[in-house]
Motif scaffolding. Structure first.
Motif, PDB file in Angstrom:
ATOM      1  N   VAL A  51       0.869  -1.174   0.000  1.00 20.05           N
ATOM      2  CA  VAL A  51       0.000   0.000   0.000  1.00 20.05           C
ATOM      3  C   VAL A  51       0.908   1.226   0.000  1.00 20.05           C
ATOM      4  O   VAL A  51       1.584   1.512   1.000  1.00 20.05           O
ATOM      5  CB  VAL A  51      -0.952  -0.002   1.213  1.00 20.05           C
ATOM      6  N   ALA A  52       0.943   1.900  -1.121  1.00 20.12           N
ATOM      7  CA  ALA A  52       1.845   3.041  -1.304  1.00 20.12           C
ATOM      8  C   ALA A  52       1.396   4.234  -0.472  1.00 20.12           C
ATOM      9  O   ALA A  52       0.218   4.387  -0.146  1.00 20.12           O
ATOM     10  CB  ALA A  52       1.903   3.412  -2.778  1.00 20.12           C
ATOM     11  N   HIS A 137      12.573  11.261   1.781  1.00 17.51           N
ATOM     12  CA  HIS A 137      13.380  10.278   2.511  1.00 17.51           C
ATOM     13  C   HIS A 137      12.537   9.164   3.122  1.00 17.51           C
ATOM     14  O   HIS A 137      13.062   8.131   3.517  1.00 17.51           O
ATOM     15  CB  HIS A 137      14.217  10.975   3.595  1.00 17.51           C
ATOM     16  N   GLU A 138      11.213   9.350   3.184  1.00 13.58           N
ATOM     17  CA  GLU A 138      10.336   8.315   3.732  1.00 13.58           C
ATOM     18  C   GLU A 138       9.733   7.424   2.653  1.00 13.58           C
ATOM     19  O   GLU A 138       9.097   6.425   2.961  1.00 13.58           O
ATOM     20  CB  GLU A 138       9.217   8.955   4.548  1.00 13.58           C
ATOM     21  N   ASP A 143       6.954   3.091  -3.757  1.00 18.74           N
ATOM     22  CA  ASP A 143       6.174   4.321  -3.849  1.00 18.74           C
ATOM     23  C   ASP A 143       6.439   5.013  -5.189  1.00 18.74           C
ATOM     24  O   ASP A 143       5.522   5.535  -5.824  1.00 18.74           O
ATOM     25  CB  ASP A 143       6.527   5.273  -2.696  1.00 18.74           C
ATOM     26  N   PHE A 144       7.691   5.000  -5.599  1.00 24.19           N
ATOM     27  CA  PHE A 144       8.063   5.568  -6.898  1.00 24.19           C
ATOM     28  C   PHE A 144       7.298   4.859  -8.015  1.00 24.19           C
ATOM     29  O   PHE A 144       6.766   5.507  -8.917  1.00 24.19           O
ATOM     30  CB  PHE A 144       9.580   5.439  -7.100  1.00 24.19           C
ATOM     31  N   CYS A 145       7.236   3.536  -7.936  1.00 23.71           N
ATOM     32  CA  CYS A 145       6.493   2.760  -8.943  1.00 23.71           C
ATOM     33  C   CYS A 145       5.025   3.177  -8.963  1.00 23.71           C
ATOM     34  O   CYS A 145       4.434   3.335 -10.028  1.00 23.71           O
ATOM     35  CB  CYS A 145       6.622   1.261  -8.665  1.00 23.71           C
ATOM     36  N   GLY A 149       2.511   5.052 -11.848  1.00 25.00           N
ATOM     37  CA  GLY A 149       1.293   4.404 -12.329  1.00 25.00           C
ATOM     38  C   GLY A 149       1.421   2.906 -12.524  1.00 25.00           C
ATOM     39  O   GLY A 149       0.539   2.275 -13.120  1.00 25.00           O
ATOM     40  N   PHE A 150       2.490   2.322 -12.001  1.00 27.25           N
ATOM     41  CA  PHE A 150       2.616   0.872 -12.081  1.00 27.25           C
ATOM     42  C   PHE A 150       1.668   0.227 -11.079  1.00 27.25           C
ATOM     43  O   PHE A 150       1.441   0.757  -9.998  1.00 27.25           O
ATOM     44  CB  PHE A 150       4.058   0.425 -11.804  1.00 27.25           C
TER      45      PHE A 150
END
Length: 168
Positions: A51-52, A137-138, A143-145, A149-150
């Motif tokens: 869960v991003a 930094h957290e 989260d980047f993915c 939109g991945f």
């Protein structure tokens, strides 16, 4: 033997054959859920849901995901040595990221895969996309993915192990 005695045996045989035929289809149905398993990587041996902490960026598109994968691969190849893994995208909307090791004894345990994700997190934190976040930094590579939109990330040793992460 009267014909009525044969009919129940034929019926039983027909039911048995139908059951065997359906049982043979079940693995094919399971494989259809992940069309890339068995081609780019072995069927997933483990999975999780992440869960991003971020939402999908408003400008995240199929094109931006494709550009990310191309840019990442060019960066890998520009290092002057063979990469440990290849990263590419698949799916109708390029919503699935796949990372596959390029040789034996690389990313062949879940712990090594998690170490790779940690290294990718360090790289992601240096991107302008992450720098725009309130607390970069957290955030993690996962989260980047999600920002990009991945919806799914599959990590594989390219031999017998695949870990699949669903991004929510």
């Amino acid at each position: 033997m009267p014909p009525s005695a044969i009919r129940p045996s034929v019926r039983r045989l027909t039911v048995l054959l139908a059951a065997l035929w359906c049982a043979a289809l079940v693995p094919g149905v399971a494989r259809a859920a992940d069309l890339h398993a068995g081609y780019y990587y072995p069927a997933p041996t483990s999975s999780e849901v992440y869960v991003a902490r971020v939402a999908v960026a408003s400008d995240a598109t199929k094109r931006s995901r494709a550009a990310f994968a191309v840019g990442f691969e060019q960066q890998q190849l520009g290092r002057g040595f063979a990469p440990d893994y290849h990263l590419f995208v698949k799916g109708d909307d390029f919503e699935k990221m796949i990372i596959v090791a390029t040789g034996p004894d690389r990313y062949d345990t879940l712990f090594r895969m998690r170490a790779l994700l940690a290294a990718l997190t360090s790289q992601a934190r240096s991107t302008p996309l992450f720098q725009q976040a309130d607390m970069p930094h957290e955030l993690t590579f996962l989260d980047f993915c999600k920002l990009m939109g991945f919806q799914q990330l599959s990590l594989s040793d390219g031999d017998s192990l695949t870990h699949q992460i669903l991004l929510r």
